[in-house]
Design a protein around this motif. Sequence first.
Motif, PDB file in Angstrom:
ATOM      1  N   TRP A  33      -2.574   6.197 -11.390  1.00  0.00           N
ATOM      2  CA  TRP A  33      -1.999   5.040 -10.714  1.00  0.00           C
ATOM      3  C   TRP A  33      -2.427   3.730 -11.380  1.00  0.00           C
ATOM      4  CZ3 TRP A  33       2.005   5.060  -7.702  1.00  0.00           C
ATOM      5  CH2 TRP A  33       2.315   6.209  -6.955  1.00  0.00           C
ATOM      6  N   ALA A  37       0.354   1.154 -12.083  1.00  0.00           N
ATOM      7  CA  ALA A  37       0.403  -0.008 -11.172  1.00  0.00           C
ATOM      8  C   ALA A  37      -1.021  -0.414 -10.827  1.00  0.00           C
ATOM      9  CB  ALA A  37       1.192   0.340  -9.908  1.00  0.00           C
ATOM     10  N   ASP A  39      -2.492  -3.022  -9.833  1.00  0.00           N
ATOM     11  CA  ASP A  39      -2.731  -3.870  -8.659  1.00  0.00           C
ATOM     12  C   ASP A  39      -2.353  -3.195  -7.350  1.00  0.00           C
ATOM     13  OD1 ASP A  39      -3.654  -5.956 -10.266  1.00  0.00           O
ATOM     14  OD2 ASP A  39      -1.642  -6.776 -10.542  1.00  0.00           O
ATOM     15  N   ARG A  40      -1.943  -1.961  -7.406  1.00  0.00           N
ATOM     16  CA  ARG A  40      -1.604  -1.219  -6.186  1.00  0.00           C
ATOM     17  C   ARG A  40      -2.883  -0.970  -5.389  1.00  0.00           C
ATOM     18  NH1 ARG A  40       2.961   2.677  -5.418  1.00  0.00           N
ATOM     19  NH2 ARG A  40       2.538   3.887  -3.519  1.00  0.00           N
ATOM     20  N   THR A  55      -8.107  -2.135  -5.511  1.00  0.00           N
ATOM     21  CA  THR A  55      -6.957  -1.615  -6.245  1.00  0.00           C
ATOM     22  C   THR A  55      -7.321  -0.388  -7.083  1.00  0.00           C
ATOM     23  OG1 THR A  55      -7.360  -2.984  -8.191  1.00  0.00           O
ATOM     24  CG2 THR A  55      -6.046  -3.966  -6.401  1.00  0.00           C
ATOM     25  N   GLY A 253      -0.639   7.752  -3.808  1.00  0.00           N
ATOM     26  CA  GLY A 253      -0.631   6.296  -3.834  1.00  0.00           C
ATOM     27  C   GLY A 253      -0.629   5.658  -2.463  1.00  0.00           C
TER      28      GLY A 253
END
Length: 538
Positions: A33, A37, A39-40, A55, A253
Amino acid sequence: MLRSAPDYAGLVAGFAWDIPERFNIGVDVCDRWALRAPDRVAIQELVGARVSDVTFGHLKDRSDRLAAGLRARGVVPGDRVGVLLPQSAAVVIAHAAAYKLGAIALPLAGLFGPDALRYRLADAGARVLITDAAGLSKIEALRADLPDLDLVVCVDGARGEALGCDALLAEAPGGFVPVDTRADDPALMIYTSGTTGPAKGALHAHRVLLGHLPGFCMMHDFPPQAGDRMWTPSDWAWAGGLLNATLPSLHFGVPVLACPNFRFEPEAAFRLIAERAITLAFLPPTALRMLRGVADPRGRFDLSRLRNIASAGEALGPETFDWGRRELGLTIGEAYGQTECNLVLAACRAAGVARAGSTGRPVPGHRVAILRPDGSEAAADEPGEIAVARPDPVMFLRYWNQPEATAKKFFGDWMLTGDTARRDADGYVHFVGREDDLITSAAYRIGPTEIEDCLGAHPAVALAAAVGKPDPLRTEIVKAYVVLRPGYEASDALAAEIQAFVRTRLSAHEYPRAIAFRDHLPMTTTGKIIRRQLRDEG
């Protein structure tokens, strides 16, 4: 991944395992992840009234540097790395670092006392322990008994002989590359809860995460969906908290709420679910029985975002199942498994696989049977022992340093659970109880769960346990240990009222002929009642 279907046949028909030869849990729940992404949000830490978002990018950076620092200190693949931390991003960072090193993560519950910690750390031969100041205060007096423990890392900074985590990360060389582990390489060792004897270290491979995903999807109503957020009060050191909630959520996620200082109280739990907009909750049966004492939860708390509750650890019981539908408007996704082979039975609202008093049906990909003592499969509604066929991605590799115990766990290619159940004509499995917990009374074999669930439906009862008490006439009678709700006082009259309540709802052979009121019940760190201790007292 198990895909949603309108019925059980559709779930089974559409599923096949896809376990790659090379797989690493840390790379899967963190790096995958972070590269896609960064900043997820992965973890939301709630401390007091303050929420901090952590994050996937942050998890990768910290776990890479921790792994590099440990490698520089001599940690090699196969070494055991203890993790003694409350719910927090630090738990995930420690686990991911161990996995990416090819080491074996050893989760330890914060409620463990010195004897439990000494036994597990010594038995596992742990080389490293990652902990906080509270954990360090327990460990300092044990160091002389732990000759294999070379390094203690404290996330709260250097203290005594413990190295500060930030200092270790600062000195770590850059450019860490995770070990290219096989799916079958050892990754995680979780000790059994010790409800029936000394705890044993169940060693799992990296594939254990992939093995959990079908059951996770079933019990949690097929995440991820938009806005999903997971919360469990269970310690992330327990197989339930780690593998039924946290790691699979990160695989998909889905952000996980971490509450390091949360003390489970029913109203506080409902308030947290409402205020943090929780959509997915994993709650052990003991917690759910405590929640039943809160009147009108949907009227008092905004539970509109809560779309699913899942539960495992002990049988839920029909009273709690019906309460969930009536008071919360939810079909609780019950599941079954053991530390050695988890999440092999599950209920699933979306597929119509749910029935009061049943744990559900075999999760696609797992072959589960009810066996007679001779190894043949029991007929419909005939009690027998739950068994799981090998090979199975979720099944443990072996017990640590206990080859004889490992061998005894199997009958041919069936892993024996020691749990008694029956399968009805529709294929639903109904849990009866652990063989050690069954009560033999006047030729009846009685499981404690249904009695305890019925006791919990009485307005005076906060928590209850049912065990067998020796009796010269009936072999055993049912004895109940009861913790009362606030506002009720123990008395002979109340005991008689509770006995009549159970007798009218269940049967004459199941009601407790003896009742003892207690302030509390002996519990494992995973929230299971230690019935053998009560049997010894009774």
